[in-house]
Design a protein around this motif. Sequence first.
Motif, PDB file in Angstrom:
ATOM      1  N   ARG A  21       0.823  -1.218   0.000  1.00 52.95           N
ATOM      2  CA  ARG A  21       0.000   0.000   0.000  1.00 52.95           C
ATOM      3  C   ARG A  21       0.854   1.265   0.000  1.00 52.95           C
ATOM      4  N   ALA A  22       2.082   1.128   0.450  1.00 50.46           N
ATOM      5  CA  ALA A  22       2.996   2.279   0.428  1.00 50.46           C
ATOM      6  C   ALA A  22       3.762   2.358  -0.881  1.00 50.46           C
ATOM      7  N   GLY A  23       3.510   1.417  -1.790  1.00 55.79           N
ATOM      8  CA  GLY A  23       4.173   1.410  -3.090  1.00 55.79           C
ATOM      9  C   GLY A  23       5.623   0.976  -3.038  1.00 55.79           C
ATOM     10  N   LYS A  24       5.985   0.149  -2.049  1.00 50.25           N
ATOM     11  CA  LYS A  24       7.380  -0.219  -1.869  1.00 50.25           C
ATOM     12  C   LYS A  24       7.765  -1.574  -2.465  1.00 50.25           C
ATOM     13  N   THR A  25       6.814  -2.408  -2.805  1.00 49.05           N
ATOM     14  CA  THR A  25       7.173  -3.761  -3.242  1.00 49.05           C
ATOM     15  C   THR A  25       7.674  -3.809  -4.672  1.00 49.05           C
ATOM     16  N   GLY A  26       7.146  -2.936  -5.535  1.00 50.72           N
ATOM     17  CA  GLY A  26       7.536  -2.946  -6.940  1.00 50.72           C
ATOM     18  C   GLY A  26       6.986  -4.126  -7.717  1.00 50.72           C
ATOM     19  N   TYR A  74       3.703 -14.083 -11.945  1.00 54.36           N
ATOM     20  CA  TYR A  74       3.491 -13.533 -10.604  1.00 54.36           C
ATOM     21  C   TYR A  74       3.980 -14.498  -9.531  1.00 54.36           C
ATOM     22  N   ASP A  75       3.796 -15.801  -9.760  1.00 54.19           N
ATOM     23  CA  ASP A  75       4.271 -16.800  -8.801  1.00 54.19           C
ATOM     24  C   ASP A  75       5.782 -16.696  -8.618  1.00 54.19           C
ATOM     25  N   TYR A  81      10.666 -12.404  -4.336  1.00 53.26           N
ATOM     26  CA  TYR A  81      10.489 -11.291  -3.398  1.00 53.26           C
ATOM     27  C   TYR A  81      10.598 -11.774  -1.950  1.00 53.26           C
ATOM     28  N   LEU A  82       9.927 -12.874  -1.643  1.00 55.52           N
ATOM     29  CA  LEU A  82       9.957 -13.397  -0.280  1.00 55.52           C
ATOM     30  C   LEU A  82      11.359 -13.853   0.104  1.00 55.52           C
ATOM     31  N   LYS A  83      12.069 -14.467  -0.838  1.00 55.21           N
ATOM     32  CA  LYS A  83      13.421 -14.946  -0.570  1.00 55.21           C
ATOM     33  C   LYS A  83      14.369 -13.794  -0.234  1.00 55.21           C
TER      34      LYS A  83
END
Length: 254
Positions: A21-26, A74-75, A81-83
Amino acid sequence: MLMENGDLLSEIGQVFKRDYRAGKTGLPCKRQDLPFGRLTPGGQISYVNYSCEYFLDPTDIADLTKGEIACRKYDLDIWQYLKTHFEALKDIEIASIAPEIGFRDSRRIEGLYKLTIEDMESQRHFDDVIAVFPRFYDMLAPDAYMDGDGKVEGKGYNGHIFEPVVDERTFEIPYRSLIPVHVKNLLVSGRCISADHVAESGTRAISLCTMTGQAAGVAAALAVEGKVAPDKIAVQRLQNILVSQNIKLPGITG
């Protein structure tokens, strides 16, 4: 590390939602939440319900292909991203991916009765009830943006809808919602029954789809036995049989 803290997955999900929501994930996928399944004793996360795509026609092969390609990308995005963003997940591996894309909503029949969200919210009783289910709604926003408070009052046009089971409220499914208006000798069960688009977000629950399927199966057998169309069977007999099969229906004792 995950095994040492049972709440860590929940914390990771909260961090992800805040950062998105803060636009940080990209990340390109418009999924603000990151629902995790349970953590097994062997250290496996049972599922990550992340990838989703919008504005697709589930009956069109080109759209199905587009959705498959997008969601598989997306997967891989969320895995990477999680790694890289969470120490506890740095060594995670993908054990499996769904064999094909699934749709929450597609075609629904025009039935003898169209179940509405008002019916469900008022806990309306139907004389031809064939299933009762806890009040529950889960519908992604049609515009792909999951803002809003998740309340059912917005009917999906004010962000997503997510109303979990919180009390003893229930809703009923009438037998007439399984019978198409313009097709003879057909019964429909599952998420395709006659319901409006918001009501479908509750009727599509897997266990409820099983219940409407059970009712349709018994009704079909009664129609064949009596050599009548499905809309001509004795509904009370259908209800009695369902109760004898451990389906709880109000006012029916078997």
